[in-house]
Design a protein around this motif. Sequence first.
Motif, short mmCIF file in Angstrom:
data_model
loop_
_atom_site.label_atom_id
_atom_site.label_comp_id
_atom_site.label_asym_id
_atom_site.label_seq_id
_atom_site.Cartn_x
_atom_site.Cartn_y
_atom_site.Cartn_z
N ARG A 31 0.84 -1.21 0.00
CA ARG A 31 0.00 0.00 0.00
C ARG A 31 0.87 1.25 0.00
O ARG A 31 0.55 2.24 -0.66
N ALA A 35 0.87 4.01 -2.86
CA ALA A 35 0.63 5.43 -2.56
C ALA A 35 1.74 6.29 -3.15
O ALA A 35 1.49 7.37 -3.69
N THR A 141 -1.01 6.41 4.64
CA THR A 141 -0.64 5.01 4.42
C THR A 141 0.67 4.68 5.12
O THR A 141 0.79 3.64 5.78
N TYR A 145 1.41 1.99 8.21
CA TYR A 145 2.49 1.00 8.07
C TYR A 145 3.50 1.15 9.21
O TYR A 145 3.86 0.17 9.86
#
Length: 183
Positions: A31, A35, A141, A145
């Motif tokens: 992800r 992004a 994002t 993470y």
Amino acid sequence: MKGIIILIAIILFIIVITIIYQNKFVTLHERVKNAWSQIDVQLQKRMDLIPNITETVKGYAVHERETLDAVISARNRYINAMGTEEKMKINGEISGLLGRLMAVSESYPDLKANINFLELQKQLKEIEDKIGFARQFYNDTVTSYNQAVKMLPGSIFAGIFNFKEETLFKAEEGAKETPKVKF
């Protein structure tokens, strides 16, 4: 016999948890990469627009050569840049230079009225808006993470699987200042 079953159950539990965390980190990291790719797409659109803007301005603002050359130079460095960090740094520089270039246009009424320039300016504004949204999404994002990488028990598995923190997109030094135009 009962001890072997408990040992097997514990081993299976550890294997399942390990697989879950490995998949979680892979998903979150993908992800983050996606992004960044969204930002990169918008930045590339901006890079493609820069030659058209500079050529249009060049015809009107002959003595603004230094600004135009700086914009083109930064664009070329961005295109040849390796890695997210370097692209982020050059992007901040380009943002400031484009702001300066747009400020220069205010001194040239004929340029401000030029239909091509107005269209390019409109496209640039749209791209800048999309870049802003993409940066915000990227930072959201990356934050998710990074939290997974830092928080227990995820931090243990992140270390085992070598998942490292990612860098947030930050404004460069001076990016919050209004561009200064000197004549």
